[in-house]
Write an enzyme that holds these catalytic residues in place. Structure first.
Site, mmCIF file in Angstrom:
data_model
loop_
_atom_site.group_PDB
_atom_site.id
_atom_site.type_symbol
_atom_site.label_atom_id
_atom_site.label_comp_id
_atom_site.label_asym_id
_atom_site.label_seq_id
_atom_site.Cartn_x
_atom_site.Cartn_y
_atom_site.Cartn_z
ATOM 1 C CG HIS A 17 -31.044 -16.230 70.609
ATOM 2 N ND1 HIS A 17 -29.746 -16.649 70.811
ATOM 3 C CD2 HIS A 17 -31.069 -14.921 70.970
ATOM 4 C CE1 HIS A 17 -29.018 -15.642 71.266
ATOM 5 N NE2 HIS A 17 -29.807 -14.583 71.377
ATOM 6 C CE LYS A 41 -20.117 -5.440 70.622
ATOM 7 N NZ LYS A 41 -21.390 -5.998 71.113
ATOM 8 N NE ARG A 90 -31.401 -12.605 78.081
ATOM 9 C CZ ARG A 90 -30.169 -12.359 78.446
ATOM 10 N NH1 ARG A 90 -29.383 -13.322 78.813
ATOM 11 N NH2 ARG A 90 -29.703 -11.143 78.448
#
Length: 155
Positions: A17, A41, A90
């Site tokens: 990140h 969540k 990524r």
């Protein structure tokens, strides 16, 4: 002033990140790393802890601000005067999800553009999920996260 928002859960923030954030900070006048509050969540870390750890991890980046938000990312971006969303990639496997998200955001707010930034290859395998799994198994996360995060979990 070109303002970009780098949204995500950052639960916890990783060196991958930060690699994306460093690139964004070189391109834009101001980058707001925005921790999303997802009430549906249960986070690994509280939003407050995530914000605190990110602030400690980016203290040397003068044009980076850390914040949290709830709701639609494009609405948050508008409230901050940002016209750019940063999304990190990524691997090719990330692209499909990120493209769908980008297209949804474009439909909601065509004036806000998404820019994809890739991590350097040495960070391609790092994810917050992997870090959480290593923590749960008692492993060493020092190679995966910035020092403030490592120290937080070492306690």
């Amino acid at each position: 002033m070109k303002i970009a928002i780098y949204p995500g859960s950052f639960d916890p923030i990783t060196k991958g990140h930060l690699d994306v954030l460093n690139t964004a900070a070189e391109i834009f006048d101001k980058v707001i790393i925005a921790v999303s509050k997802n009430t549906s969540k249960k986070g690994f870390l509280s939003v407050e802890d995530r914000v605190k750890l990110i602030k400690e991890s980016v203290a040397d980046l003068e044009n980076v601000e850390v914040d949290s938000f709830e709701g639609l990312t494009v609405q948050y971006a508008k409230s901050k005067g940002a016209k750019i969303l940063i999304r990190g990639l990524r691997a090719v496997s990330d692209f499909e999800f990120e493209m769908q998200l980008s297209q949804s955001n474009t439909t909601l707010a065509p004036e806000i553009k998404t820019i994809f930034l890739t991590t350097r290859p040495r960070y391609n395998f790092i994810s917050s999920s992997t870090v959480k799994e290593i923590i749960a198994m008692g492993g060493d996360i020092s190679k995966f996260v910035p020092e403030p995060v490592f120290n937080f979990f070492k306690k």
